[in-house]
Structure formats: structure tokens, C-alpha cells
Design a protein around this motif. Structure first.
Motif, PDB file in Angstrom:
ATOM      1  N   TYR A 199      28.954  38.953  40.157  1.00 51.02           N
ATOM      2  CA  TYR A 199      28.964  38.877  37.755  1.00 51.02           C
ATOM      3  C   TYR A 199      28.035  40.150  37.536  1.00 51.02           C
ATOM      4  CZ  TYR A 199      28.335  38.345  33.295  1.00 51.02           C
ATOM      5  OH  TYR A 199      27.847  38.125  31.776  1.00 51.02           O
ATOM      6  N   GLN A 203      29.876  43.825  36.290  1.00 51.02           N
ATOM      7  CA  GLN A 203      29.327  43.947  35.002  1.00 51.02           C
ATOM      8  C   GLN A 203      28.806  45.463  35.101  1.00 51.02           C
ATOM      9  OE1 GLN A 203      25.057  42.052  34.410  1.00 51.02           O
ATOM     10  NE2 GLN A 203      25.793  41.939  31.678  1.00 51.02           N
ATOM     11  N   GLN A 218      35.972  30.642  35.524  1.00 49.09           N
ATOM     12  CA  GLN A 218      34.674  29.800  34.486  1.00 49.09           C
ATOM     13  C   GLN A 218      33.415  29.104  34.631  1.00 49.09           C
ATOM     14  OE1 GLN A 218      35.899  25.398  33.767  1.00 49.09           O
ATOM     15  NE2 GLN A 218      36.831  25.850  31.540  1.00 49.09           N
ATOM     16  N   LYS A 221      31.740  32.317  34.347  1.00 47.67           N
ATOM     17  CA  LYS A 221      31.134  33.093  33.377  1.00 47.67           C
ATOM     18  C   LYS A 221      31.791  34.682  33.773  1.00 47.67           C
ATOM     19  CE  LYS A 221      27.513  30.852  31.269  1.00 47.67           C
ATOM     20  NZ  LYS A 221      28.533  29.751  30.530  1.00 47.67           N
ATOM     21  N   TYR A 223      34.720  35.776  33.047  1.00 48.75           N
ATOM     22  CA  TYR A 223      35.322  36.179  31.854  1.00 48.75           C
ATOM     23  C   TYR A 223      34.906  37.248  31.323  1.00 48.75           C
ATOM     24  CZ  TYR A 223      32.988  31.750  30.276  1.00 48.75           C
ATOM     25  OH  TYR A 223      32.197  30.854  30.141  1.00 48.75           O
ATOM     26  N   GLU A 224      33.594  36.513  31.285  1.00 47.37           N
ATOM     27  CA  GLU A 224      32.333  37.472  30.217  1.00 47.37           C
ATOM     28  C   GLU A 224      32.651  38.889  30.907  1.00 47.37           C
ATOM     29  OE1 GLU A 224      28.990  34.930  29.574  1.00 47.37           O
ATOM     30  OE2 GLU A 224      28.730  36.066  30.491  1.00 47.37           O
ATOM     31  N   VAL A 225      32.870  39.452  32.263  1.00 51.48           N
ATOM     32  CA  VAL A 225      33.062  40.821  32.557  1.00 51.48           C
ATOM     33  C   VAL A 225      34.325  40.998  33.126  1.00 51.48           C
ATOM     34  CG1 VAL A 225      30.808  41.389  32.936  1.00 51.48           C
ATOM     35  CG2 VAL A 225      31.672  39.571  34.963  1.00 51.48           C
ATOM     36  N   GLN A 226      35.020  40.850  33.316  1.00 53.24           N
ATOM     37  CA  GLN A 226      36.664  40.977  33.611  1.00 53.24           C
ATOM     38  C   GLN A 226      37.824  40.518  32.409  1.00 53.24           C
ATOM     39  OE1 GLN A 226      37.833  40.489  37.904  1.00 53.24           O
ATOM     40  NE2 GLN A 226      36.518  42.404  36.189  1.00 53.24           N
ATOM     41  N   LYS A 227      38.510  41.747  32.368  1.00 54.25           N
ATOM     42  CA  LYS A 227      39.563  41.401  31.093  1.00 54.25           C
ATOM     43  C   LYS A 227      41.295  40.650  31.566  1.00 54.25           C
ATOM     44  CE  LYS A 227      39.125  45.119  28.083  1.00 54.25           C
ATOM     45  NZ  LYS A 227      37.449  46.000  28.895  1.00 54.25           N
ATOM     46  N   LEU A 285      40.132  29.565  29.201  1.00 52.68           N
ATOM     47  CA  LEU A 285      40.131  31.305  30.044  1.00 52.68           C
ATOM     48  C   LEU A 285      40.060  32.396  28.948  1.00 52.68           C
ATOM     49  CD1 LEU A 285      39.363  31.045  33.545  1.00 52.68           C
ATOM     50  CD2 LEU A 285      37.853  31.445  32.326  1.00 52.68           C
ATOM     51  N   LYS A 288      39.316  32.452  25.892  1.00 54.68           N
ATOM     52  CA  LYS A 288      37.606  33.201  26.179  1.00 54.68           C
ATOM     53  C   LYS A 288      37.762  34.580  26.663  1.00 54.68           C
ATOM     54  CE  LYS A 288      34.282  29.297  27.517  1.00 54.68           C
ATOM     55  NZ  LYS A 288      35.093  28.196  28.094  1.00 54.68           N
ATOM     56  N   GLY A 289      39.248  35.160  26.043  1.00 53.33           N
ATOM     57  CA  GLY A 289      39.997  36.221  26.061  1.00 53.33           C
ATOM     58  C   GLY A 289      40.376  37.040  27.773  1.00 53.33           C
TER      59      GLY A 289
END
Ligand code: X2X
Length: 333
Positions: A199, A203, A218, A221, A223-227, A285, A288-289
Motif C-alpha cells: 500500500y 501511495q 479489496q 484497500k 483501490y485507494e492508491v490505484q486507478k 471495486l 470505489k473508482g
């Protein structure tokens, strides 16, 4: 002993702690370490197995679970399970291969087409061959492998559509020679990092990409740091549930049977959990973007073939293991 020790660190851990048990040492007090967050089916099902084992052995066997790299990264846990510092560990096949090279055979790029092939191979002769090799280094592997899943690639800067998009891509891979070799063959720039560092390395952009099955993307998390997420299915990966050999042999046969049955049963249920998650996680996912695409495997396979990847790894794994793999999935190279 008795309390689920070590679970105090990190948010959300309280869910694993039931009513405090009487603080009395069990006859066999075992520690089990793993690298995944508590919410992953591996932890949910192994918690159930530990409860069942406690019940069916009338408290004689007590397994404390240390999830989420609390005892260190994979490399640390692998040496701890060898020395007996911990009794159980669930390394991915990719990771235990640093010690037992043939264990990575299930992770050969684009080998398995589906779960039918996976489980008939791993519950059959190929799995038996690998377990034999694991026993030679003094570890006991339970019969049923647990599912990690088909690995998918996520990235930050641009989507991965064909093998050409791998050129120079800084991608985190597990600490595993096979992963490094495979991504080098695809002309990427792979970096081996412990899962605990994934992560933050995404980031801080030490790497731009990583590859893991959707349930891990998932629960960790990512998905918070990948597109982007390319459904590449490039590796099928599973976890071997292993025990320190000395500790395992020190258990009386009746207790061994209870422990084996509970762990193998939990593994089979865990496979079903991952199968169910595979159906639902993509939508989650996406919401979540993460943007998904489904690349054809052709350009990746061709590049691996042309670079000599299959030929080299056939040599490394040996003819016997390779024949068992090809017996399950068909000719690879
Ligand atoms: O480190 C990873 O990527 C993971 C969680 O999939 C493994 O254990 C290999």
C-alpha cells in the motif's frame, strides 16, 4: 496464553476476540501467522478452524492467530515457522518457493484456464508432488491448498491493455524468483516487496503497479492508491497451510487428525468464499473508482514464449513436475 494475543494492534481487530477465555496454558499452545487483513476469508475461516479445534480437543490445542503481518513479513514468518517460533504459517506458493523452488509451479504464467483445472491439479498429483518437496525441508503441508486467486494487475498511470504496456512498468511483485523472472520476461521493471509494504509503496509511487487477486485488492484497500485494473488472470496463486515439522510430529495422532480435518475443511470452505467474492468484488471495486479492462492473454503469452520463459522454468522445475503441470493444463511450450 489463552487470549487471542497480538490482536490489539490495528483497527477492527476486536471482531476476532470473543469472550476472554480462561487464561490457562493449553497443552499445545500454537501460534499461526499470516500476511492478510482480518477481513480476508483466509482469516475468517482459519479463525473458525481454531475454534473448532479448541472445542474438539477440549482445549488441549489452542491456536492463536496473528494476522496482517503482525509477526513480520513473509520472509520473517517463513523463518519463524522453520525454527518453531511459530507453528503455522500460510505462505503463498510464490513465497514458499524461496525455500522449496518447485512450489511455484502452479504460478507459471497463464497455465490454468479455470478453477476446475486448478483444484484437480492441486488436490491431485501436482499438489502431492509439491507437498512431498515441502516435507523434505522439514515442514508439514496440509492436503488442501487455500485459494488466493487468479492474480490481476492494477496500475496508477495508465491501463494495461497488451504486453507492450508492460514495457518498463515499475510493478511490485511478491518476494519470489518466479514473479521477478516472469515480469522481466514481459519487459517490466519488477520490484520484490513484502505484502506489508504494498500500500505505502503505491501511495508514495515507489512503484506504479502491483498484481493480486481481486479479494486482496479489496480487503487491503489498494483501490485507494490505484486507478486501473486489468483482468489478466496471469497467475493462479494459492496458500499452503504449513506447520513446523517438529511441532506437528509432537502432536498425538488423535489430535493431529482433529487439527488436519478442521484445517482442510476450512480450506475447502475458504475456496468457496473466494469463488463467491470473485462474482461480487469487481462491482464493488468499480464503485470505489477502479476502471477495469480485460486484456487478451495472447500478446502476454507470446512474449513469455518468445523470451524463453517457459523453456527456462521447465528446466528449473524439472521434467517430472512439468509433466504433472502439463498433464493438468495441456502443453505450455
Ligand atoms: O504478497 C502478495 O501479493 C500476496 C498477498 O498475494 C501473497 O501472499 C503472495
Amino acid at each position: 496464553a489463552g487470549m487471542v494475543a497480538g490482536l490489539a494492534a490495528g483497527a477492527g481487530t476486536a471482531t476476532l476476540i470473543g469472550a476472554p477465555r480462561i487464561a490457562r496454558a493449553a497443552e499445545f499452545d500454537f501460534k499461526y501467522g499470516n500476511n492478510l487483513p482480518l477481513t480476508h476469508p483466509l482469516n475468517v475461516r482459519s479463525h473458525e478452524a481454531a475454534e473448532r479445534i479448541r472445542r474438539e480437543t477440549n482445549g488441549r490445542v489452542d491456536i492463536q492467530i496473528f494476522p496482517n503481518n503482525q509477526l513480520g513479513g513473509d520472509t520473517d514468518m517463513l523463518s519463524q515457522v522453520r525454527s518453531g517460533g511459530i507453528t503455522f504459517f500460510t505462505p503463498s506458493a510464490l513465497v514458499i518457493a524461496t525455500l522449496v523452488p518447485v512450489a511455484a509451479i502452479n504460478a507459471v504464467g497463464f497455465a490454468f484456464a479455470d478453477y476446475g483445472q486448478v483444484w484437480s491439479a492441486m488436490d491431485g498429483k501436482l499438489g502431492e508432488h509439491v507437498r512431498g518437496a515441502i516435507s523434505k525441508v522439514g515442514l508439514h503441508a496440509f492436503e488442501k491448498m487455500w485459494d488466493n486467486g487468479f492474480r490481476q494487475m492494477t496500475s496508477g498511470a495508465k491501463p494495461i491493455q497488451t504486453a507492450a504496456d508492460m514495457d518498463g512498468l515499475k510493478i511490485r511483485v511478491p518476494v519470489s524468483p518466479l514473479s521477478i523472472a516472469m515480469f522481466k520476461s514481459l519487459s517490466a521493471a519488477p520490484a520484490s516487496l513484502q505484502f506489508s509494504e504494498v500500500y505505502s509503496s503505491l501511495q508514495t509511487r515507489i512503484v506504479d503497479a502491483q498484481e493480486n487477486p481481486l479479494p486482496i485488492i479489496q480487503v487491503a484497500k489498494l483501490y485507494e492508491v490505484q486507478k486501473y485494473c486489468a483482468l489478466s488472470n496471469h497467475i493462479w496463486d494459492g496458500f499452503w497451510f504449513i506447520a513446523n515439522g517438529r511441532a506437528w510430529r509432537g502432536l498425538p495422532p488423535d489430535l493431529q487428525k482433529i487439527v488436519s480435518t478442521a484445517i482442510n475443511d476450512a480450506g475447502v470452505q475458504q475456496r468457496e468464499d473466494i469463488k463467491a467474492l470473485n462474482q461480487s468484488v469487481q462491482a464493488d471495486l468499480q464503485s470505489k473508482g477502479l476502471t477495469f479492462n480485460q486484456p487478451s492473454p495472447d500478446s502476454f503469452r507470446a512474449k513469455l514464449r518468445d523470451s524463453g520463459f517457459y523453456g527456462e522454468w521447465k528446466g528449473r522445475f524439472g521434467d517430472e513436475a512439468w509433466a504433472l503441470l502439463e498433464g493438468a493444463v495441456g502443453k505450455l511450450a
